[in-house]
Every structure is written in C-alpha cells, then in structure tokens.
Scaffold this active site. Structure first.
Site, short mmCIF file in Angstrom:
data_model
loop_
_atom_site.label_atom_id
_atom_site.label_comp_id
_atom_site.label_asym_id
_atom_site.label_seq_id
_atom_site.Cartn_x
_atom_site.Cartn_y
_atom_site.Cartn_z
N HIS A 129 -11.92 -4.02 8.11
CA HIS A 129 -12.47 -3.82 6.76
C HIS A 129 -13.75 -3.00 6.77
O HIS A 129 -14.54 -3.08 5.84
CB HIS A 129 -12.75 -5.17 6.08
CG HIS A 129 -11.52 -5.93 5.72
ND1 HIS A 129 -10.79 -6.64 6.63
CD2 HIS A 129 -10.87 -6.08 4.54
CE1 HIS A 129 -9.75 -7.21 6.03
NE2 HIS A 129 -9.77 -6.88 4.76
N GLU A 163 0.80 -1.23 0.00
CA GLU A 163 0.00 0.00 0.00
C GLU A 163 0.83 1.27 0.00
O GLU A 163 0.52 2.24 -0.70
CB GLU A 163 -0.97 0.02 1.19
CG GLU A 163 -2.17 -0.90 1.04
CD GLU A 163 -1.86 -2.38 1.29
OE1 GLU A 163 -0.73 -2.69 1.71
OE2 GLU A 163 -2.76 -3.21 1.08
#
Lengths: 324, 324
Positions: free
Chosen positions: A130, A61
């Site tokens: 999430h 990321e």
C-alpha cells in the site's frame, strides 16, 4: 482565491467537470455513499450526482479499468479510481495493453478518453502493498499520459485537463499531499499537460522531483539559502508529456542537478531524467547529476525502517551540498 | 420460433461470406504474403453469422484473438480487412494491428485483442455506456472456452449481472485452448454452468448451426434491450484448422475431428440445407450467392495485394491524438 487542501481542490475539479459534462462519471471501490473514497476525495459526490454517476464497484481492478476503457471508446468520459497504486498490478492488462494501445493498434480509429486516478507513496506505515511509487512503469508505456500533481493549486487544473483529454491519463496522487494547503483560484482554470512549474527560483543548483519530495525540497531550499546556496525547484506536473525545456533551461542556468523522488532507484523516473539531461545539456553540467531515491527494496512497515526508506530533508540537502 | 425466409437467406449468406473470407486468408497465407501469425475462424462461422444477424447496425461486438469472422459477419469492409492482414497502409488499422487486432469501429466492432479474456471488461464498459447514455443498443462479447478460466470472466460476468447490463456473453467453445483440451481445465461439462453462480441465464447451442445461434441470440438481445440484463450463450463448435499458423492440431483425437469436420456438421452445409428445406433459397440461389461472394472476396484479395505498405515513419503516428 480560496485556501484549501489538495483533497478538496481535486474534488472541486472533478465536480466542476461533472457539472459541465454529463458524460463524466466515476467508478471504483468504495468511492460512493458509504465511504467517499479511501482518502475521501469523492466524499459527497454520490449524494450530489447519484450512485449511477458515482458508482461503487466490486473489488475487481482489472474490470474497473476495462470498464472505463469500454465506456471511453463508446462516448463516455469515465474517471476510474484504483484505491491504491499498488493494486494497479491487477489492472495492468487493461491499462497498458488496452487503454494505452487502442488508438495505435487500431490505426487511429478510436480514442480512449479515460482518467485512471490512483495514489502512490509511503509514510503511513502500511507496508509493501500500500505504499509503492510506481509512476515510472506508466511513463514507460507509450500511449498513456501521466500526471503527477503535488500541490493543491495544480491538482484542480490538472484533473480538469485530464478529464477533457482525448487520451488515457494515469492521474497519480500521493497520500501525504492530500492535506497540503494552498491558495486555489476560484474561477475555472485548466493547466495544460507538459508544462512544468518552477516552484522556486535559484541560481546554484536545480532540484527536479515529484510529489511529497517537492515539498521537502522547498524546505531544504529555504534552509540552504541560509548557507548561501540558491536552489531552484522544478515540478514537472506531468511526466508524459514531459516538459524538457523548463528543465534544460534551468540546468543551463545552474549547471547542477539533483533528482529527488520516492521511487526505488533502479529504473525510476529520475534515471530517465538524468539520461535526458546528459543528452541535451551535457556541456552545461558542472558536476555529476545526483539522484536521491528510495533503496531498491520493497517498502518496509516498521517506522524506523520506513523512515530510512523514504528520502528525507537531510539526504536531499546532503546531495545538494555534495555537488555545490 | 418461426424464422423469416429473409433471415434464413441472410444467415446462409453471412455464414458463407465468413467462410469464403477465411479461405481467401488461407490462400494468401499459402502464398506466404501474410506476415506473422493467424488464428483462423474456419469452422466457427455459424457462431459469428448467427449472432450478428440478430443485431442491429448500432449494436456493438467485442471480438477475441480469433476475430476475422466476427468482423466480417458484422459487415466490415473486406478490402480493408484483408489489407490489414497483409500489413498494408489501406488496412483498417493502417497496418498497425494485423490479425489479432483486426477491427472496424465504424461497423460496431469495439476491437479484437491479442490478450485472451481481455475483451470481457471492455464489453462491460461499453454496455454500461449504452445503459447510461440511454440508448437501446446492446453489446455482444465473443470469447473462447479458454477465456472462461481467466479472472476477468468472473469479474465481468459479476459486474454485468449486478448492473443488469445490456450484454450478451458468447462463449465459442471449440474444446481446445490452443492445444489443451477443456476437460483438463474446466470441472463442469459445460462453460454455461458457470453463469449460474452469477445469476445469469445461460444456454448451450450447436455453434455450427447458425439458426440455433440466431434464435438464442434474438432471445438474449431482447432481454438485454428490455433491461433484463445479460445472458450467456455457449456455442459449441470446432476449429477446421489448428490454433494458429503452423499448428496441424494433431492432438485432437481422430474420431472427434472426423465427427466435427464431417460435411454433415459443416456450418455452411448446415445452414444451406435448412434454408433450402424451408424454401428460403434454392440450390441455384445458393450457387449464385456463392459466386457473387467469391467475386467480392477475390476482389478484396486483389485490392489487398496491390495496396502499398505503410511508409516506415508511419510507425510514429497515432500514439496520441496529437503528437508531442
């Protein structure tokens, strides 16, 4: 006009920009041929534009975001995707220290025209890593623009504006709005940043909120109409820049304000909005500003727990009734 | 490799220029007119000179937190560079960046950064941009031995290798991450060994020998331009001063410091000796070059001192392309 879901409207906007400007390219995890994005937003684009411009990356990321920065400052228009908003934690240096600050700390020598797409929100029972709603972190970072499209007709015009913007844009989506349908204009259109949209006009109370909470607020407004309460619903569409004018005008009209987001309460965007309104429209307020947020806990997994965590129509309606 | 005499002269000139610039910074620091802290490049000049001499003007470099030398060697305007270090309006970053963000975009510097290892992802993106725009430009990324322990090192080397990016990784191994010796943080005897896991060719050179650095960089740049992908070059070198402003570097063993800081190992002496031995310059030429450069540096120092500070309200400028 064509009726389409948010996901398709978003893809259409990205596609139009890729056709218009060959500098626009996408990068992220599983956005390409095999998967088309975890939420299928980019499905089909790798087939159309090739794997160079719709580029699958390793699970890295910080370097996905950093590569977008490096490409942006050297003449490209990257649109990077971070699969879940929670995973931006791994890219915070590139987003908040590099992308956001480069123009400033280099004295205006460079622009960072990148878009970082990601998705926030719960409601899918996928627990603490999430499901978060972290938009206030980015609203708190000078140098970033923050878009929070909640409706299909807005997302297309906003993504096109984001891609053309000379500054870095955190483009936040929400898992539960991808399937929301709306009429979307067929012709090209751009929605300027910093212009809120009054989604429903009303006279007694203003609801300001984001993402799925706006959809809920509209349902609540319909319900409350039957009780004789007239609710105005405002969608900011971007948090940075923030359209204060539309909000303040609405509060001056209704005298009452309920702020509704899925964020945990402390330090949320709603806290900032409440502070702005008391600074700029204190004399017009007829009741305390109400905040409807998630509790200050991580997002839980089990359905009854998550249902308790995420504000529902009942809580929104109650907040309105409390001050009307 | 036979090296052109012009190149040898250039290597000497760049090494010396970088040295004289840093000595000037040290003097200004002594006058107590440099705000904040400094990470001096003194001692490592052979690396910046050797690398940048192997580049063309349109190639990019990504600097680190110890970046003065990179910027000067790449051809920065020394007036604007010194003015920046003093926080002046005429500085290359208008006084917004200072030592850790010293940058001149127009000579191909992507940026200097205060976050160790944050430049690597940006270099990946810039190199991807060079590749996608089909230029034959390459990107060189400078970072220290300390940065090679950060996650971005693995992410970025990996991405550069899978995409065969036109990128040269330059590790300036000065054997200390602030005060922590490399033997406590790295299990291998060289940083270069780490490149093997990413299938990136690597080499260890004497960073105090600008010619060795130049030759290795020429080969790496050639590979990068021809589509052969990245190379990692570990340049072993040593700081003449401590990590930052007030660090006397007492943690370094005397014997080690004596070896590296001897006249024989000094980067300026090393390249001067080579250039004279190979007939590129005479002793007299060397003196003339030194006098000329000293004048330029002195003039830059005067310029910086005489320049005005920014107006306090300039704090608010350059956050976004257009204020809102």
């Amino acid at each position: 006009m064509t009726e389409m879901v948010y996901r398709e409207a978003l893809k259409a906007g990205i596609r139009e920009e890729m056709l218009r400007d060959e500098r626009v390219f996408l990068l992220g995890e599983d956005i390409g041929l095999n998967w088309g994005g975890a939420f299928k937003v980019t499905k089909g684009l790798a087939e159309e534009f090739g794997v160079e411009r719709v580029r699958d990356t390793p699970i890295s990321e910080n370097t996905i975001a950093g590569a977008a920065v490096g490409a942006a400052i050297t003449g490209m228009r990257p649109v990077a995707e971070i699969m879940f908003g929670d995973l931006i934690t791994l890219a915070m240096d590139q987003v908040c220290n590099q992308a956001a600050k480069m123009r400033y700390m280099f004295g205006g020598q460079t622009s960072v025209p990148l878009v970082l797409r990601t998705v926030f929100g719960g409601g899918k029972n996928i627990a603490s890593h999430h499901s978060q709603s972290l938009e206030s972190w980015f609203m708190h970072t000078p140098g970033l623009k923050v878009a929070v499209p909640a409706f299909a007709s807005d997302v297309k015009g906003l993504i096109k504006t984001a891609i053309r913007d000379p500054d870095p844009v955190l483009f936040a989506e929400h898992k539960l709005v991808y399937d929301k349908k709306e009429e979307v204009p067929d012709d090209e259109y751009l929605i300027p940043f910093g212009e809120a949209k009054v989604r429903r006009e009303g006279a007694d109370v203003t609801i300001w909120g984001t993402f799925i909470m706006l959809h809920k607020a509209l349902e609540v407004a319909e319900e409350l109409q039957k009780e004789g309460i007239s609710v105005e619903v405002i969608d900011p569409r971007t948090l940075v820049p923030l359209d204060k004018k539309t909000l303040i005008e609405s509060v001056k009209k209704t005298g009452r304000l309920v702020l509704v987001t899925e964020e945990t309460k402390t330090g949320a965007t709603t806290a900032e909005i409440a502070a702005i309104v008391q600074e700029e429209a204190f004399d017009w307020l007829d009741a305390p500003i109400k905040r409807v947020n998630a509790p200050d806990t991580p997002v839980p997994f089990s359905p009854p727990l998550e249902n308790y965590f995420i504000p529902d129509n009942k809580r929104i309606a109650q907040a309105v009734r409390d001050i009307v | 490799m036979t090296v052109d005499k012009k190149i040898l002269k250039e290597l000497f000139t760049r090494t010396l220029k970088t040295r004289l610039f840093e000595e000037k910074v040290w003097d200004l620091f002594g006058e107590n007119i440099v705000p904040g802290t400094l990470h001096l490049y003194l001692g490592q000049e052979g690396v910046a000179a050797g690398v940048t001499t192997a580049l063309k003007d349109s190639d990019w470099i990504q600097s680190s937190h110890r970046g003065h030398g990179h910027v000067v060697a790449k051809g920065a305007d020394m007036n604007a560079a010194l003015a920046e270090l003093l926080g002046k309006k005429t500085g290359s970053c208008k006084g917004k960046g200072g030592s850790m963000h010293i940058t001149q975009f127009d000579v191909g510097v992507l940026g200097a950064t205060g976050v160790v290892a944050s430049g690597l992802p940006i270099a990946v993106g810039a190199a991807l941009s060079c590749q996608m725009r089909k230029t034959d430009d390459v990107v060189v990324c400078f970072f220290g031995d300390g940065a090679s322990n950060n996650g971005t090192f693995g992410e970025s080397l990996n991405m550069s290798a899978i995409w065969k990016l036109p990128l040269v990784w330059i590790v300036e191994n000065n054997f200390y991450a602030m005060g922590t010796p490399i033997k406590l943080t790295c299990p291998s005897s060289t940083v270069a060994q780490r490149a093997e896991g990413y299938c990136i060719p690597s080499q260890v050179v004497d960073g105090n020998n600008a010619l060795e650095v130049y030759e290795a960089t020429v080969e790496a740049v050639k590979r990068a331009r021809e589509g052969g992908g990245p190379t990692l070059i570990e340049c072993q070198t040593y700081r003449m001063k401590g990590h930052s402003r007030f660090d006397p570097a007492k943690y370094r063993p005397q014997e080690e410091a004596d070896h590296w800081l001897s006249g024989e190992k000094d980067a300026v002496n090393v390249i001067q000796k080579i250039a004279i031995e190979q007939g590129a310059i005479t002793e007299k030429d060397a003196e003339k070059i030194r006098e000329k450069l000293q004048k330029e540096v002195d003039k830059a120092g005067e310029f910086a001192k005489k320049s005005d500070f920014p107006e306090p309200e300039e704090t608010l400028d350059d956050v976004y392309a257009e204020a809102f």
